[in-house]
Design a protein around this motif. Sequence first.
Motif, PDB file in Angstrom:
ATOM      1  N   LYS A 182       0.702  -1.319  -0.116  1.00 30.32           N
ATOM      2  CA  LYS A 182       0.048  -0.187   0.227  1.00 30.32           C
ATOM      3  C   LYS A 182       0.781   1.059  -0.012  1.00 30.32           C
ATOM      4  N   ARG A 186      -8.841   7.529   2.186  1.00 33.01           N
ATOM      5  CA  ARG A 186      -9.361   6.838   3.237  1.00 33.01           C
ATOM      6  C   ARG A 186      -8.827   7.205   4.298  1.00 33.01           C
ATOM      7  N   ASP A 229      -7.289  -7.302   7.634  1.00 32.17           N
ATOM      8  CA  ASP A 229      -8.121  -8.101   7.641  1.00 32.17           C
ATOM      9  C   ASP A 229      -9.402  -7.763   8.231  1.00 32.17           C
ATOM     10  N   GLY A 230      -9.938  -6.170   7.767  1.00 32.18           N
ATOM     11  CA  GLY A 230     -10.860  -6.357   7.670  1.00 32.18           C
ATOM     12  C   GLY A 230     -10.709  -5.369   8.898  1.00 32.18           C
ATOM     13  N   THR A 262     -10.365  -2.397  10.250  1.00 30.35           N
ATOM     14  CA  THR A 262      -9.076  -2.027  10.993  1.00 30.35           C
ATOM     15  C   THR A 262      -9.178  -0.759  11.756  1.00 30.35           C
ATOM     16  N   GLY A 290     -12.202  -9.837   6.496  1.00 25.73           N
ATOM     17  CA  GLY A 290     -11.373  -8.622   5.327  1.00 25.73           C
ATOM     18  C   GLY A 290     -12.277  -9.280   3.844  1.00 25.73           C
ATOM     19  N   ASP A 322     -15.651  -8.651   4.448  1.00 25.17           N
ATOM     20  CA  ASP A 322     -16.205  -6.971   4.183  1.00 25.17           C
ATOM     21  C   ASP A 322     -16.332  -6.617   3.127  1.00 25.17           C
TER      22      ASP A 322
END
Length: 240
Positions: A87, A94, A130-131, A133, A174, A177
């Motif tokens: 990333k 975001r 992993d979702g 956060t 994640g 989501d």
Amino acid sequence: MKKSDVPLIVNGRRVDGRLPEELREIKMSVGEILNADGSARVSFGKTEAIVAVYGPRALFPKFLQETDAGLIRVVYSMSPFSVDERKNPAPDRRSIEISKVTKEALTGAIFIEDFPKAVVDVYENIVQADGSTRVTAINAASLALASAGIPMKDLVAACSVGKIDGTLIVDLSGKEDNYSESDMAVAMMPSKGLITLLQMDGRLTKEEIMELLKKAEEACKKIYEMQKKALLDKFKVEED
Ligand code: ADP
């Protein structure tokens, strides 16, 4: 809404074997960053947040100072290595949004009038994503603030809830989501029953929203107990 190729609920179980209302394994520790005034590490399954708090300290430039209240600043960032594909570490829309809503979620729980003209900086780092956060980081930030001795009305506990394949679930991973019909992030001060963050994506009926809020409250209460234990464990050990 993207559709998953495989069903995400089979025989009442989710892809990782959890029941709809089951939280992932949660770990919490306090005080690992020695240079910070307060810090905490919280993981929900493979999602992990490390938060450092600095302050209260004098706020400059002076025109930002409030004579009757302090300022809370929050920076949320996801490490380049926290997701499968690197990333970009630069702040994106975001992370700017999450920093803003997190600041609001935490400020409501802090006696900011106790440190006029000063600032408390909260740095949230996601080292594994992993979702969920933002809620994982809020749980850690709340612990870090408390461990820094910042005067608070209550701890803030947070979790995600949502709907997948028509089933209402708690603590989205994640994958969940990605394919959920809807997801909500909820933060609250459990002992006061006050919500400090409520965000929602997707579509839900009014009844589903009310049901999910109830599930979020139950989950936040469990998380709250773990937060209190993490703080007690830390400061009890230091007293001994
Ligand atoms: P939250 O993490 O609070 O649920 P989002 O709904 O924006 O916030 O993100 C959902 C999940 O999508 C994240 O937890 C993470 O697992 C994944 N994700 C977010 N941004 C990226 C990215 N840049 N690269 C890969 N995965 C990402």
